[in-house]
Write an enzyme that holds these catalytic residues in place. Structure first.
Site, mmCIF file in Angstrom:
data_model
loop_
_atom_site.group_PDB
_atom_site.id
_atom_site.type_symbol
_atom_site.label_atom_id
_atom_site.label_comp_id
_atom_site.label_asym_id
_atom_site.label_seq_id
_atom_site.Cartn_x
_atom_site.Cartn_y
_atom_site.Cartn_z
ATOM 1 N N GLU A 99 1.830 2.952 -0.181
ATOM 2 C CA GLU A 99 3.017 2.663 -1.045
ATOM 3 C C GLU A 99 3.119 4.009 -1.827
ATOM 4 O O GLU A 99 2.239 4.469 -2.070
ATOM 5 C CB GLU A 99 2.905 1.606 -1.935
ATOM 6 C CG GLU A 99 2.818 0.177 -1.396
ATOM 7 C CD GLU A 99 2.719 -0.885 -2.611
ATOM 8 O OE1 GLU A 99 2.361 -2.078 -2.199
ATOM 9 O OE2 GLU A 99 2.813 -0.579 -3.555
ATOM 10 N N HIS A 170 1.550 -0.148 -9.887
ATOM 11 C CA HIS A 170 1.756 -1.319 -9.149
ATOM 12 C C HIS A 170 0.211 -1.701 -8.979
ATOM 13 O O HIS A 170 -0.624 -1.227 -7.978
ATOM 14 C CB HIS A 170 2.181 -1.028 -7.969
ATOM 15 C CG HIS A 170 2.292 -2.230 -7.137
ATOM 16 N ND1 HIS A 170 2.540 -2.417 -5.728
ATOM 17 C CD2 HIS A 170 2.313 -3.726 -7.218
ATOM 18 C CE1 HIS A 170 2.729 -3.490 -5.063
ATOM 19 N NE2 HIS A 170 2.393 -4.421 -6.419
#
EC number: 3.1.21.-
Length: 299
Positions: A99, A170
Site C-alpha cells: 500500500e 495504517h
C-alpha cells in the site's frame, strides 16, 4: 518549496478566501486503485470528499504506477475552484501486498517542505510512516523547549513559519497495539530530525474493538503521555458497516499546534448521510468514514 514567498502566498490566499483555517482529513479508501476511481459513482464522490479538505491523507492506495492517483487529481481539480497537488510514498509492506500513503493538498493553502520514510529500526511497522512536513500559517508564539534524545543539545525551533508535520499510520490489525505505541519513537525521531513537535498523527490505527482493548491502552505511550491529545474519542464509530469501532484516529501534539485546534472540529465525516447513500453504495466507496479536524490560525 515552503520558503517565505510560498508562505506569504498561502497567507494571502487564505485571507482572500475569508478564512484562516485549515481543514485536515484522513480517509482509508478501501483498495483504492484504477477500478475504484474509474467507477463514475465512486470516483466522483471520493473527489468531492477530498476536495472538501485543504489537506488529506488517503490510505490503502494500491497504485504503484500512480495512474489512479493521476485520475483522482484530475477529478478533484475539476470539482474544486482551488488547485490540488499530491505527494505519496513508495509502495510499502512486508510481503507482496503493498500500500501507499497519499497526501492530497490545496496548493494555495499549504506546501510540502520535506518528506522522509521512518527507518523503523526495530521493524515494528507493516507500513512504516511516510512523514511529511508542510508549511502552514504560523500562530506567532514561540514554543517551549522540546524533549529530545540529545538532552544537552535541544533541537532548534522554527524561527518564523509554523511547520506542520503529518505522520500517517495504517496499522496492521493484529499488531495495532505495538504499532500505535511505536509512534512515540517516530515522534522522537521527527524532533531530532526537524526540530519541531507540531505534529498530527492520523490514519486507520485499528485502535478499537478486538485489536486494541481497554486494557491495552496503558502500554501505549502515545496514549499514556500527556504530550498527546487524542481528538477522535473511543466512543466514535468510524466504520461504514454494522460494526461500531473507533479505528480511525487523529492525535495532536506541540504547544502551537494544540493552541491552533478549532474547538469541537474533530469529527467523523459521515459521507453516507451527506450524499444520501444506502449502505451498499457507501461500502462501494469504503468501509471507513474519514476523520477530520480544523486548525485555526491568527491573522
Amino acid at each position: 518549496m515552503g520558503g517565505p514567498r510560498a508562505l506569504l502566498a498561502a497567507l494571502w490566499a487564505l485571507e482572500a478566501a475569508g478564512t484562516a483555517a485549515l481543514r485536515i482529513g484522513a480517509f482509508n479508501i478501501q483498495s483504492f486503485g484504477d477500478s475504484k476511481v474509474s467507477d463514475p459513482a465512486c470516483g466522483s464522490i471520493i473527489a468531492k470528499i477530498l476536495a472538501g479538505y485543504d489537506l488529506a491523507l488517503v490510505q490503502e492506495v494500491r497504485d504503484p504506477d500512480l495512474s489512479a492517483v493521476s485520475a483522482l487529481m484530475e477529478q478533484i481539480n475539476s470539482v474544486s475552484e482551488h488547485e490540488y497537488s499530491f505527494v505519496s510514498s513508495q509502495p510499502l509492506g512486508r510481503d507482496q501486498y503493498k500500500e501507499m500513503y497519499l497526501f492530497v493538498y490545496r496548493k494555495d493553502a499549504v506546501s510540502v517542505v520535506d518528506t522522509y520514510l521512518y527507518p523503523d529500526p526495530e521493524d515494528v511497522f507493516s507500513r512504516e510512516p511516510f512523514v511529511v512536513k508542510f508549511s502552514a500559517p504560523g500562530t506567532g508564539e514561540r514554543a517551549p523547549p522540546l524533549p529530545s534524545r540529545r538532552a544537552l543539545t535541544p533541537p532548534p525551533l522554527p524561527a518564523a513559519a509554523q511547520n506542520l508535520v503529518l505522520i500517517p499510520l495504517h496499522a496492521a490489525p493484529h499488531q495495532a497495539v505495538a504499532e500505535i505505541d511505536a509512534l512515540y519513537d517516530v515522534y522522537l525521531d521527527v524532533i531530532d530530525k526537524w526540530g519541531t513537535d507540531d505534529m498530527l498523527f492520523l490514519g486507520d490505527f485499528n485502535a478499537d474493538c478486538s485489536y486494541v482493548r481497554a486494557q491495552d491502552w496503558a502500554a501505549i505511550r502515545l496514549r499514556s503521555s500527556e504530550v498527546f491529545k487524542w481528538l477522535i474519542p473511543d466512543s466514535a464509530d468510524t466504520t461504514v458497516g454494522n460494526s461500531d469501532c473507533a479505528y480511525d484516529r487523529i492525535v495532536a501534539c506541540g504547544a502551537r499546534l494544540r493552541r491552533s485546534l478549532k474547538p469541537q472540529s474533530a469529527t467523523v465525516h459521515d459521507f453516507q448521510e451527506e450524499f444520501g447513500l444506502d449502505q451498499t453504495q457507501a461500502l462501494a466507496i469504503s468501509d471507513h468514514f474519514p476523520v477530520e479536524v480544523t486548525l485555526k490560525f491568527h491573522r
